[in-house]
Design an enzyme around this catalytic site. Structure first.
Site, PDB file in Angstrom:
ATOM      1  CG  ASP A   1      -0.233   0.009   2.542  1.00 55.44           C
ATOM      2  OD1 ASP A   1       1.026  -0.013   2.538  1.00 55.44           O
ATOM      3  OD2 ASP A   1      -0.900   0.032   3.581  1.00 55.44           O
ATOM      4  N   GLY A   2       2.180   1.126  -0.081  1.00 58.23           N
ATOM      5  CA  GLY A   2       3.059   2.286  -0.155  1.00 58.23           C
ATOM      6  C   GLY A   2       3.669   2.696   1.160  1.00 58.23           C
TER       7      GLY A   2
ATOM      8  NE  ARG B   1      15.559  25.705  -1.567  1.00 58.63           N
ATOM      9  CZ  ARG B   1      15.503  25.117  -2.761  1.00 58.63           C
ATOM     10  NH1 ARG B   1      15.756  25.820  -3.841  1.00 58.63           N
ATOM     11  NH2 ARG B   1      15.190  23.849  -2.875  1.00 58.63           N
TER      12      ARG B   1
ATOM     13  CG  HIS C   1      19.295  28.221   1.938  1.00 59.55           C
ATOM     14  ND1 HIS C   1      20.011  28.388   0.761  1.00 59.55           N
ATOM     15  CD2 HIS C   1      18.302  29.146   1.899  1.00 59.55           C
ATOM     16  CE1 HIS C   1      19.474  29.346   0.046  1.00 59.55           C
ATOM     17  NE2 HIS C   1      18.434  29.830   0.708  1.00 59.55           N
TER      18      HIS C   1
ATOM     19  CE  LYS D   1      18.402  35.189  -5.381  1.00 59.97           C
ATOM     20  NZ  LYS D   1      18.450  33.728  -5.465  1.00 59.97           N
TER      21      LYS D   1
ATOM     22  N   GLY E   1      18.507  28.796 -11.769  1.00 61.39           N
ATOM     23  CA  GLY E   1      18.093  30.149 -12.114  1.00 61.39           C
ATOM     24  C   GLY E   1      19.002  31.216 -11.536  1.00 61.39           C
ATOM     25  CB  THR E   2      20.376  31.709  -8.129  1.00 66.48           C
ATOM     26  OG1 THR E   2      19.091  31.854  -7.511  1.00 66.48           O
ATOM     27  CG2 THR E   2      21.370  32.634  -7.447  1.00 66.48           C
TER      28      THR E   2
END
Length: 312
Positions: free
Chosen positions: A36-37, A95, A129, A191, A224-225
């Site tokens: 069932d996971g 983050r 981070h 940014k 992206g950064t």
């Protein structure tokens, strides 16, 4: 107390390397799924009275790997482990340490509370981070850094007229540490985040004209950064021979396509994550196994950790 090391499934090669540096074999365990996971976890060794270290980054899929760590911790505690440390080289949900809009959770705080609920005594992490994440924990956090290891890898291939590039204001202190170790100047990109995968550049501080940029960050997710920072320094006259250095290389979503369009000569990252990286993205791996093994050895002996650089 005996020293024991167990591994989740998130990064078995790293756990095996860490155990090898300690002269150990990873402990036996079962990690599988019911039809069932639901996840089935079983510790196959006697850990009663032992000092146990669970090596499990909570990278993609973050929820699955986090739950695995929590179940491993509970299994060890119920089996009588005397002391339990979660070795989390990459800390997922990092983050989400603050709320930018109403209706959002504090994901980092919630994950920290779940680790405490699993009765971990301590967490070892690498290049979080943001240092603010330590404040999410009520239990001790040993914050290690891979900056010196990565700087050594960069130094091994000299880059004349290099400049360290911080891709945003949040990475300035990190950039300054790389710059101090490598003896090169720093440039800072300003940014603004447009969406979860898109950023825009508002300005550049520092002289990059005629210099070879080394763009640094704690992690690369969608790229992206990094792409925005590289574009900014090239527009400002930097030499189109870019090196990118990061502790954690997730490289998810459009990362491969974005990075392939850039004049990146080197991409250096640690083995904190064990992910299937996109084709066409050659990553030079720097192992953090010696760093983690040294920390485990010192914690087991009750000795202070050797971190002359300290995390940002």
């Amino acid at each position: 107390m005996r020293l024991r090391v167990f591994s989740g499934t998130a990064n078995v090669p790293l756990a095996e390397a860490v155990a090898g540096h300690l002269g150990l074999e990873p402990g036996g365990r079962v990690l599988e799924h019911f039809p069932d996971g639901e996840m089935r976890v079983q510790i196959r060794e006697d850990v009663r009275g032992d000092d146990v270290y669970l090596v499990q980054p909570t990278g993609p899929p973050a929820g699955e790997h986090l739950l695995e760590l929590l179940l491993l911790a509970d299994a060890c505690r119920r089996a009588g482990a005397a002391r339990l440390t979660g070795v989390v080289p990459y800390f997922g949900y990092a983050r989400q340490d603050h709320r930018t809009h109403g209706g959002e959770p504090l994901g980092a705080r919630l994950v920290a509370e779940l680790m405490q609920a699993a009765r971990l005594d301590r967490v070892v992490a690498v290049d979080l981070h943001t240092p603010a994440i330590e404040g999410c924990f009520a239990l001790p956090v040993e914050h290690l850094t891979a900056v010196a290891l990565l700087a050594d890898a960069v130094r091994a291939v000299p880059r004349p007229e290099a400049v360290i590039v911080s891709p945003d204001l949040g990475a300035v202190k990190l950039a300054e540490r790389y710059a101090a170790l490598l003896g090169v100047p720093v440039a800072i990109v300003h940014k603004a985040r447009v969406s979860a995968t898109e950023v825009s550049v508002r300005g550049l501080v520092g002289d990059v004209r005629g210099r070879r940029p080394i763009v640094i960050d704690d992690m690369i997710s969608t790229g992206g950064t990094i792409a925005a920072a590289v574009g900014a320094v090239l527009d400002a006259g930097a030499v189109p021979e870019v090196a990118v250095v990061a502790t954690h290389a997730l490289l998810v979503g459009p990362a491969a396509e974005r990075l392939a369009r850039l004049p990146i000569r080197r991409l250096v990252a640690t083995d904190s994550l064990n992910l299937d990286l996109p084709a066409g993205v050659p990553v030079e791996r720097v192992s953090i196994a010696p760093l983690l093994a040294d920390a485990i050895r010192r914690l087991h002996a009750g000795a202070p950790l050797a971190q002359p650089d300290g995390p940002r």
